[in-house]
Scaffold this active site. Structure first.
Site, PDB file in Angstrom:
ATOM      1  N   ARG A  22      34.010  42.995  70.414  1.00  0.00           N
ATOM      2  CA  ARG A  22      33.034  43.860  71.071  1.00  0.00           C
ATOM      3  C   ARG A  22      31.792  43.075  71.509  1.00  0.00           C
ATOM      4  NH1 ARG A  22      31.958  49.814  68.689  1.00  0.00           N
ATOM      5  NH2 ARG A  22      31.273  48.666  66.882  1.00  0.00           N
ATOM      6  N   CYS A  59      48.868  28.652  55.456  1.00  0.00           N
ATOM      7  CA  CYS A  59      49.732  27.805  56.278  1.00  0.00           C
ATOM      8  C   CYS A  59      49.896  26.399  55.685  1.00  0.00           C
ATOM      9  CB  CYS A  59      49.128  27.740  57.682  1.00  0.00           C
ATOM     10  SG  CYS A  59      49.966  26.595  58.771  1.00  0.00           S
ATOM     11  N   ASP A  78      37.805  38.237  46.057  1.00  0.00           N
ATOM     12  CA  ASP A  78      37.445  37.661  44.754  1.00  0.00           C
ATOM     13  C   ASP A  78      35.966  37.304  44.598  1.00  0.00           C
ATOM     14  OD1 ASP A  78      40.091  37.877  44.233  1.00  0.00           O
ATOM     15  OD2 ASP A  78      40.542  35.750  44.295  1.00  0.00           O
ATOM     16  N   ARG A 104      43.936  56.742  23.806  1.00  0.00           N
ATOM     17  CA  ARG A 104      44.616  55.447  23.913  1.00  0.00           C
ATOM     18  C   ARG A 104      43.661  54.346  24.340  1.00  0.00           C
ATOM     19  NH1 ARG A 104      50.027  57.498  27.010  1.00  0.00           N
ATOM     20  NH2 ARG A 104      51.286  57.758  25.145  1.00  0.00           N
ATOM     21  N   MET A 114      42.776  41.512  40.037  1.00  0.00           N
ATOM     22  CA  MET A 114      42.946  40.215  40.714  1.00  0.00           C
ATOM     23  C   MET A 114      41.755  39.296  40.474  1.00  0.00           C
ATOM     24  SD  MET A 114      44.769  40.491  44.359  1.00  0.00           S
ATOM     25  CE  MET A 114      46.535  40.336  44.470  1.00  0.00           C
ATOM     26  N   GLY A 143      32.486  51.533  33.314  1.00  0.00           N
ATOM     27  CA  GLY A 143      32.115  51.925  31.946  1.00  0.00           C
ATOM     28  C   GLY A 143      33.122  51.425  30.933  1.00  0.00           C
ATOM     29  N   ARG A 147      43.889  44.883  46.895  1.00  0.00           N
ATOM     30  CA  ARG A 147      43.611  44.252  48.189  1.00  0.00           C
ATOM     31  C   ARG A 147      43.764  45.209  49.361  1.00  0.00           C
ATOM     32  NH1 ARG A 147      45.944  38.449  47.977  1.00  0.00           N
ATOM     33  NH2 ARG A 147      47.437  39.131  49.524  1.00  0.00           N
TER      34      ARG A 147
END
Ligand code: F6P
Length: 360
Positions: free
Chosen positions: A24, A81, A135, A170, A177, A193, A272
């Site tokens: 743009r 690559c 990351d 539980r 990641m 939290g 991701r």
């Protein structure tokens, strides 16, 4: 003049928004944009596609660019690559670039920026980088495209896990990641939290992790505490697999806690995907704008940075965006990953200070 744009390395939500912004802003200045498919591999193979078209009022982004702008992933395709790691592959890519493009915007992480630096220094190509990596492992920038969206996904996933965890009383270990950088785990644990965060930068042994997690769960579920759920975030970079950690902790606790059970969830690539958050769209648009302006100003071998946590860099017309040489960025990235950067030290110190509070 024709400007190229490619996305490389792991995809990140907001990459398409950055491509849209590049198309743009360039179109608005009468510059034609070609997209390179599948990162540097597309440069080597000469796979280009038009991202701007001639319309009655002048150049405009193609329909494909417009429709993809708010979607996750990369519509251009991305790749790590192998051929580009070799001098021969880079020479082929540089030749293709010089034949078709006057300048190139590279959107990606550490490896992609290393490639951009090589194109500029070895072959004199005009290249500007835009940091994109969920990351948050790229030096000199306060955020990278994808970090905020990934954190939103992590927080939402942890909220959902907490619903079921509380219902059954539980404990959950949730892996997020971050092979080399534990940032998603650190920031995600505070926002969700969680009761604890386990990340590579702590440099802890398997034994001490098992011991501490077992102690935390024992304490949390002891009768006088009455906690309903325990949530522990673990970064991918902590070598012990989630299921093994849960098994060892369960063995360590034995039947001390009656029917309390511990489960593992690996969020993996889920983190991701998805449409970019407001912050990622905003940063991507401002990076795209600054990158095109930098190319038109004749700059090369630089990266756009968002509210940089390190001094230096060159101001742009956008108060949030600074330009750093890619060489500086790569140096700072290495320090970020080996733990010697004050940014990493600051992150770890903050998490150490938070550790006692998280467990309350
Ligand atoms: O994009 C970075 C990253 O998400 C790392 O955290 C993770 O280890 C890696 O990508 C996974 O890559 P791949 O998609 O090749 O499995």
């Amino acid at each position: 003049m024709a400007l190229g744009v490619l996305t490389s390395g792991g995809d990140a939500p907001g990459m398409n928004a950055a491509v849209h912004a590049v198309a743009r802003v360039a179109a608005g200045r009468g510059v034609h944009v070609l997209g390179v498919e599948r990162g540097y591999q597309g440069l080597i193979d000469g796979r280009f596609r038009e991202l701007t078209r001639q319309a009655p009022g002048g150049l405009t982004p193609t329909r494909e660019v417009e429709l993809s702008a708010n979607l996750g992933g990369s519509f251009l395709g991305t790749a790590r690559c192998k051929a580009f790691y070799e001098a021969e592959g880079r020479a082929v890519a540089a030749a293709a670039m010089k034949e078709r493009l006057d300048g190139l915007v590279v959107i990606g992480g550490n490896g992609s920026l290393t490639g951009a630096h090589a194109l500029a220094t070895e072959h004199g190509c005009q290249v500007v980088g835009i940091p994109a990596s969920i990351d948050h492992d790229i030096g000199c920038t306060g955020t990278a495209i994808g970090v905020d969206s990934a954190l939103n996904t992590i927080v939402e996933a942890c909220d959902r896990i907490s619903d079921t965890a509380r219902s059954h009383r539980r404990a959950f270990v949730v892996e997020v990641m971050g092979r080399q950088s534990g940032y998603l785990c650190m920031a995600g644990s505070v926002a969700a939290g969680a009761d604890a965060a386990l990340f590579r930068e702590q440099g802890r042994t398997e034994e001490s992790i098992v011991e501490d997690v077992a102690a935390l769960i024992r304490r949390a579920f002891s009768d006088d505490r009455g906690k309903q759920r325990v949530l522990i975030l673990k970064a991918e970079g902590v070598e012990i697999p989630c299921t093994k950690l849960v098994r060892l902790v369960t063995e360590a606790i034995g039947d001390e806690l009656g029917d309390v059970s511990i489960r593992a969830t690996v969020l993996g690539h889920l983190v991701r995907g998805g449409n970019p958050s407001f912050l990622d769209r905003m940063v991507a648009n401002r990076f795209g704008h600054a990158a095109v302006r930098a190319i038109l100003d004749g700059k090369t071998d630089v990266m756009t940075a968002w509210q940089s946590p390190v001094p230096g860099g060159e101001k742009t017309v956008d108060h949030g965006v600074t330009l750093f040489t890619i060489e500086h960025v790569l140096r700072e990235t290495a320090a970020l990953l080996d733990g010697s950067s004050p940014v990493t030290k600051g992150r770890v110190a903050l998490m150490e200070a938070a550790a006692g509070v998280l467990a309350l």
